[in-house]
Design a protein around this motif. Structure first.
Motif, PDB file in Angstrom:
ATOM      1  N   ARG A 280       0.831  -1.218   0.000  1.00 37.31           N
ATOM      2  CA  ARG A 280       0.000   0.000   0.000  1.00 37.31           C
ATOM      3  C   ARG A 280       0.864   1.266   0.000  1.00 37.31           C
ATOM      4  O   ARG A 280       0.550   2.237  -0.680  1.00 37.31           O
ATOM      5  N   ASN A 281       1.959   1.252   0.745  1.00 33.89           N
ATOM      6  CA  ASN A 281       2.796   2.453   0.859  1.00 33.89           C
ATOM      7  C   ASN A 281       3.993   2.418  -0.074  1.00 33.89           C
ATOM      8  O   ASN A 281       5.049   2.936   0.242  1.00 33.89           O
ATOM      9  N   SER A 282       3.830   1.773  -1.204  1.00 29.75           N
ATOM     10  CA  SER A 282       4.976   1.692  -2.118  1.00 29.75           C
ATOM     11  C   SER A 282       4.520   2.073  -3.519  1.00 29.75           C
ATOM     12  O   SER A 282       3.391   2.516  -3.717  1.00 29.75           O
TER      13      SER A 282
ATOM     14  N   TYR B  20      -8.625  19.397  -0.191  1.00 32.98           N
ATOM     15  CA  TYR B  20      -7.874  18.681  -1.223  1.00 32.98           C
ATOM     16  C   TYR B  20      -8.792  18.238  -2.353  1.00 32.98           C
ATOM     17  O   TYR B  20     -10.022  18.242  -2.211  1.00 32.98           O
TER      18      TYR B  20
ATOM     19  N   TRP C 179      -6.400   8.765 -10.756  1.00 33.48           N
ATOM     20  CA  TRP C 179      -6.815   9.937  -9.970  1.00 33.48           C
ATOM     21  C   TRP C 179      -5.890  10.012  -8.768  1.00 33.48           C
ATOM     22  O   TRP C 179      -5.694   9.009  -8.081  1.00 33.48           O
TER      23      TRP C 179
ATOM     24  N   THR D  94      -3.486  18.530  -2.125  1.00 34.53           N
ATOM     25  CA  THR D  94      -4.052  19.658  -1.392  1.00 34.53           C
ATOM     26  C   THR D  94      -3.951  20.924  -2.231  1.00 34.53           C
ATOM     27  O   THR D  94      -2.949  21.139  -2.915  1.00 34.53           O
TER      28      THR D  94
ATOM     29  N   TRP E 278       3.442   8.180 -10.944  1.00 40.62           N
ATOM     30  CA  TRP E 278       2.620   9.204 -11.599  1.00 40.62           C
ATOM     31  C   TRP E 278       3.204  10.603 -11.403  1.00 40.62           C
ATOM     32  O   TRP E 278       3.286  11.390 -12.340  1.00 40.62           O
TER      33      TRP E 278
ATOM     34  N   ILE F 148       6.627  18.413   2.221  1.00 37.62           N
ATOM     35  CA  ILE F 148       5.527  18.809   1.333  1.00 37.62           C
ATOM     36  C   ILE F 148       4.218  18.917   2.126  1.00 37.62           C
ATOM     37  O   ILE F 148       3.230  19.480   1.646  1.00 37.62           O
TER      38      ILE F 148
ATOM     39  N   GLU G 117      -2.795  15.028   9.573  1.00 45.33           N
ATOM     40  CA  GLU G 117      -3.092  14.626   8.207  1.00 45.33           C
ATOM     41  C   GLU G 117      -1.827  14.036   7.618  1.00 45.33           C
ATOM     42  O   GLU G 117      -0.750  14.604   7.786  1.00 45.33           O
TER      43      GLU G 117
HETATM   44  C1  LIG Z   1      -5.454  14.084   1.226  1.00 42.99           C
HETATM   45  C2  LIG Z   1      -4.114  14.028   0.533  1.00 42.99           C
HETATM   46  C3  LIG Z   1      -3.500  15.202   0.144  1.00 42.99           C
HETATM   47  C4  LIG Z   1      -2.261  15.160  -0.511  1.00 42.99           C
HETATM   48  N1  LIG Z   1      -1.666  16.337  -0.885  1.00 42.99           N
HETATM   49  C5  LIG Z   1      -0.459  16.316  -1.491  1.00 42.99           C
HETATM   50  C6  LIG Z   1       0.184  17.537  -1.886  1.00 42.99           C
HETATM   51  O1  LIG Z   1      -0.328  18.643  -1.700  1.00 42.99           O
HETATM   52  N2  LIG Z   1       1.391  17.442  -2.488  1.00 42.99           N
HETATM   53  C7  LIG Z   1       2.001  16.225  -2.724  1.00 42.99           C
HETATM   54  O2  LIG Z   1       3.095  16.212  -3.279  1.00 42.99           O
HETATM   55  N3  LIG Z   1       1.415  15.059  -2.358  1.00 42.99           N
HETATM   56  C8  LIG Z   1       0.203  15.076  -1.756  1.00 42.99           C
HETATM   57  N4  LIG Z   1      -0.402  13.889  -1.400  1.00 42.99           N
HETATM   58  C9  LIG Z   1       0.284  12.624  -1.699  1.00 42.99           C
HETATM   59  C10 LIG Z   1       0.033  12.252  -3.168  1.00 42.99           C
HETATM   60  O3  LIG Z   1      -1.324  11.964  -3.373  1.00 42.99           O
HETATM   61  C11 LIG Z   1       0.856  11.028  -3.547  1.00 42.99           C
HETATM   62  O4  LIG Z   1       2.213  11.335  -3.348  1.00 42.99           O
HETATM   63  C12 LIG Z   1       0.676  10.690  -4.986  1.00 42.99           C
HETATM   64  O5  LIG Z   1      -0.641  10.266  -5.225  1.00 42.99           O
HETATM   65  C13 LIG Z   1       1.673   9.617  -5.362  1.00 42.99           C
HETATM   66  O6  LIG Z   1       1.351   9.063  -6.619  1.00 42.99           O
HETATM   67  P1  LIG Z   1       2.462   8.301  -7.465  1.00 42.99           P
HETATM   68  O7  LIG Z   1       1.847   7.487  -8.529  1.00 42.99           O
HETATM   69  O8  LIG Z   1       3.510   9.246  -7.903  1.00 42.99           O
HETATM   70  O9  LIG Z   1       3.101   7.381  -6.387  1.00 42.99           O
HETATM   71  P2  LIG Z   1       3.016   5.825  -6.268  1.00 42.99           P
HETATM   72  O10 LIG Z   1       4.303   5.274  -6.687  1.00 42.99           O
HETATM   73  O11 LIG Z   1       1.807   5.255  -6.904  1.00 42.99           O
HETATM   74  O12 LIG Z   1       2.848   5.706  -4.711  1.00 42.99           O
HETATM   75  C14 LIG Z   1       3.608   6.426  -3.777  1.00 42.99           C
HETATM   76  C15 LIG Z   1       2.764   6.567  -2.516  1.00 42.99           C
HETATM   77  O13 LIG Z   1       1.801   7.600  -2.704  1.00 42.99           O
HETATM   78  C16 LIG Z   1       0.554   7.226  -2.128  1.00 42.99           C
HETATM   79  N5  LIG Z   1      -0.484   7.253  -3.182  1.00 42.99           N
HETATM   80  C17 LIG Z   1      -0.344   6.927  -4.475  1.00 42.99           C
HETATM   81  N6  LIG Z   1      -1.495   7.095  -5.139  1.00 42.99           N
HETATM   82  C18 LIG Z   1      -2.393   7.519  -4.232  1.00 42.99           C
HETATM   83  C19 LIG Z   1      -3.776   7.831  -4.294  1.00 42.99           C
HETATM   84  N7  LIG Z   1      -4.476   7.768  -5.424  1.00 42.99           N
HETATM   85  N8  LIG Z   1      -4.383   8.198  -3.145  1.00 42.99           N
HETATM   86  C20 LIG Z   1      -3.698   8.285  -1.995  1.00 42.99           C
HETATM   87  N9  LIG Z   1      -2.399   8.009  -1.875  1.00 42.99           N
HETATM   88  C21 LIG Z   1      -1.755   7.622  -2.971  1.00 42.99           C
HETATM   89  C22 LIG Z   1       0.724   5.850  -1.551  1.00 42.99           C
HETATM   90  O14 LIG Z   1       0.940   5.928  -0.164  1.00 42.99           O
HETATM   91  C23 LIG Z   1       1.944   5.323  -2.212  1.00 42.99           C
HETATM   92  O15 LIG Z   1       2.621   4.466  -1.408  1.00 42.99           O
HETATM   93  C24 LIG Z   1      -1.636  13.919  -0.760  1.00 42.99           C
HETATM   94  C25 LIG Z   1      -2.260  12.731  -0.358  1.00 42.99           C
HETATM   95  C26 LIG Z   1      -3.476  12.778   0.282  1.00 42.99           C
HETATM   96  C27 LIG Z   1      -4.124  11.488   0.709  1.00 42.99           C
END
Ligand SMILES: Cc1cc2nc3c(=O)[nH]c(=O)nc-3n(C[C@H](O)[C@H](O)[C@H](O)COP(=O)(O)OP(=O)(O)OC[C@H]3O[C@@H](n4cnc5c(N)ncnc54)[C@H](O)[C@@H]3O)c2cc1C
Length: 668
Positions: free
Chosen positions: A291-293, A379, A392, A396, A417, A491, A666
């Protein structure tokens, strides 16, 4: 006991002034010359990866000599040197001079195990109460199941049928829990609205994901018990040759001959195996290492098996639909709202500018749809179709509601992403443009990074983006707080950037007599009215790299300008920046650097690292001291809002409990 800023704890540990003096006296002539100091500072900066240009180091050296000599004329003399007594005086006084902390000398951390346990209970009281209610509810459900199935089975001649009574009671818990699981993190819009009601004080919205996990684990446990008990039951039945065939177990497992009856019962076993498969897959892909990767998507898509689970449960048991109707209706309304918004803003949301900021942060500037209303700290889920039609991601809003034309997002490249997003815009980049008037060129032989790296922006874009939101987060409670303490790590500063931007914009509106644009008046007025409650705001930003300050440099400068315009008794915002990669001032080996930074701030009224008037603090904050200071200067009830990683959350929550502050967290 309280002490003022001349607290000995602020001085470098075990500072041996004599040994230190000789470290800086490079040529061993008994005095520290300007050249000695300059070279020492350069070598400290290089060794500690502190990004400082030659000019800045020169300015720090000048400032140290100015502070030592006490007047500017002396400092301009190229011959000036520091004797041991000058040095001693400097290190004794200057390292504490600009601190305005009131720190408690007494360590107030609870010492005994009992006091620590009490503090733990106070800090986690809301979670403990709700967990107790939850487990009591599960026990009551189990009791209801036993009572009900006991009455149904009293006529059975077989004692092993009692096993099914217990198995079915676990089954009842599963039915109810699967319904409640739907009411968790998936209901973002509903929970965002409930956060704005009195329920925010009662329900643990910040711990929604943790509760979802506990609920899921309990359901899995009940599922395992249900299966084990039924299989044991089948085993005993199959031994009883007098009553039924030995092949029964196999028949039941494969639902060969409708032994369990007609209709849905005929499918109970096969649907049971489908449920076991779905629950196992979902549980496996939900474990933290997945989940966290970067495999977050696998976790996300495996959760879609919930649809199969609902269908299988409807077939498995005749009562499940009753527990599904209400949560499913709420979820349906949520989805309707989401798709209505997507339809309403279809085509109107475009990325119009991108700023490529230091340390892999990309700032998206999106055209704000006309009816898009939000509160500071909310957010949004973003989809950029050119990067994938199914992805998706939540981010924030770092802009504030008063910014009428645009929405900002600051996005750190952490995974697939977000990295792809950055690379996509890097490919579109034309030769770099310097955005900020304070940008400086690196020009030293040490080949260090510039203090303010070149900021790159890509204007005039027209990239399609879809928005799902806004959704309320923990900062919703901020304007109902008297004394708010905002702590952003890395961040995690984005929600607070929005809050600070909003407070600044409202201040400007009030002082300049501007009227707020009618489209945004409602939101802003609501905030204005609620803000009356907010008397004091302490903002802490803990960042690893010094370049990160550039993400929100305009905002921080705006805040400083506002502070300078206010009479000192009207100041209600206090800002503290910590750069953790910089060596702590308590590290005596780098005392010269701390000395130089403080002297520079005093002489030039500017921090040498950031260019702001606020002193950058190095190393990690001493949270017990910080919380003691807040406790002694608090203005009404204090609430701490923290946005950042889990490892700091525990310490801050326990300290909040100790000082009777409320705490919201948060996590990104
Ligand atoms: C309420 C909220 C607000 C956020 N605001 C910011 C922000 O302002 N700036 C910022 O840089 N990041 C923010 N994040 C984190 C951001 O959503 C993730 O870093 C991003 O989605 C990672 O996507 P990825 O494909 O690059 O990473 P991945 O390689 O897919 O995953 C990296 C980590 O990101 C998290 N993640 C990935 N996809 C999602 C998803 N769809 N929903 C929730 N968590 C996910 C997981 O914990 C995962 O382990 C926020 C997250 C949440 C839940």
């Amino acid at each position: 006991m309280m002490s003022n800023s001349n607290n000995s704890s602020d001085r470098p540990d075990e500072l041996d002034a004599n040994a230190l003096f000789h470290k800086y006296d490079l040529d061993g002539d008994g005095v520290v010359s300007r050249k000695d100091m300059n070279e020492s500072l350069q070598s400290i900066a290089t060794q500690n990866r502190v990004s400082l240009s030659k000019d800045k180091i020169g300015a720090m050296t000048d400032a140290i000599f100015y502070s030592a000599n006490g007047d500017r004329n002396n400092s301009s003399s190229t011959n000036s040197t520091l004797s041991f007594s000058d040095w001693n005086q400097l290190t004794k006084n200057a390292l504490t001079r600009t601190e305005s902390y009131i720190v408690s000398e007494k360590d107030e951390t609870p010492k005994t195990a009992l006091r620590q346990a009490i503090n733990y209970i106070i800090s986690y009281r809301q979670q403990i109460i709700w967990l107790s209610i939850f487990f009591a509810f599960q026990i009551v459900l189990f009791g209801i199941g036993i009572d009900r199935y006991n009455r149904e089975l009293t006529t059975s001649p077989y004692p092993f049928d009692r096993l099914t009574m217990v198995a079915l009671s676990f089954g009842l818990i599963i039915q109810v829990n699967v319904g409640i699981l739907l009411l968790g993190p998936a209901l973002r819009w509903t929970s965002g609205h409930l956060r704005r009601t009195f329920l925010a004080r009662l329900l643990p919205f910040d711990s929604m994901v943790s509760f979802h996990i506990i609920l899921a684990c309990t359901t899995l446990f009940c599922g395992a018990m249900h299966v084990i008990l039924f299989l044991t039951h089948f085993y005993y039945v199959s031994l009883d040759e007098a009553t039924i065939s030995r092949n029964l177990t196999l028949n039941v497992i494969l639902t060969k001959s409708g032994i369990l009856g007609s209709g849905y019962l005929g499918f109970a076993a096969i649907s049971g195996w489908i449920l076991i498969a779905c629950f196992t897959i979902m549980a496996f892909f939900s474990i933290p290492p997945i989940r966290n990767s970067v495999f977050y998507d696998v976790f996300y898509w495996s959760h879609k098996l919930q649809f199969v689970i609902w269908a299988a449960l409807i077939v498995h048991t005749s009562t499940f639909w009753k527990f599904l109707v209400f949560p499913l209706s709420v979820l349906f309304l949520e989805k309707l709202h989401k798709y209505w918004n997507a339809f309403r803003w279809q085509g109107t949301t475009r990325i119009i500018q991108v700023n490529l900021l230091p340390t892999n942060v990309t700032q998206l500037v999106i055209k704000r749809p006309k009816d898009f209303k939000y509160n500071p700290g909310d957010y949004v889920f973003l989809k950029v179709p050119c990067l994938g039609v199914l992805s998706w991601h939540p981010f924030t809003l770092s802009s504030c509601p008063e910014q009428s034309d645009v929405l900002w997002f600051h996005i750190k490249a952490t995974g697939n992403w977000t990295r792809e997003l950055r690379e996509h815009f890097e490919r579109q980049e034309t030769p770099s443009v310097q955005m900020h008037p304070q940008v400086e060129e690196p020009h030293d032989e040490l080949q260090m990074q510039p203090i303010v790296p070149t900021l790159r922006h890509i204007p005039n874009l027209n990239v399609r983006v879809l928005l799902d939101g806004p959704y309320g987060a923990s900062t919703t409670a901020l304007f109902d707080t008297e004394h708010a303490v905002l702590i952003g790590a890395g961040i995690g500063v984005t929600p607070f950037a929005s809050v600070l931007g909003s407070v600044l914009a409202q201040y400007r509106d009030v002082t300049s007599g501007n009227s707020i644009r009618s489209d945004y008046r409602n939101t802003a007025m609501r905030i204005n009215q609620r803000q009356l409650k907010l008397k004091k705001l302490d903002f802490f930003w803990i960042s690893r790299e010094q370049e990160n300050v550039q993400w929100f440099i305009d905002l921080l400068e705006g805040w400083e300008r506002q502070q300078s315009e206010l009479p000192s008794n009207a100041l209600f915002m206090d800002c503290q920046l910590y750069i953790t990669s910089l060596p702590s001032k308590k590290d005596c080996k780098v005392a010269g650097l701390s000395l130089g930074m403080k002297a520079h701030l005093e002489v030039h009224k500017k921090d040498v690292i950031t260019g702001l008037r606020t002193a950058t603090k190095t190393g990690r904050p001493n949270w017990p001291s910080v919380f003691s200071r807040i406790d002694h200067t608090k203005q009404g009830a204090v609430r701490v809002f923290y946005c950042g990683p889990h490892n700091l959350e525990r310490e801050l929550r326990l300290l909040s409990g100790q000082h009777k502050f409320q705490f919201s967290w948060e996590n990104f």
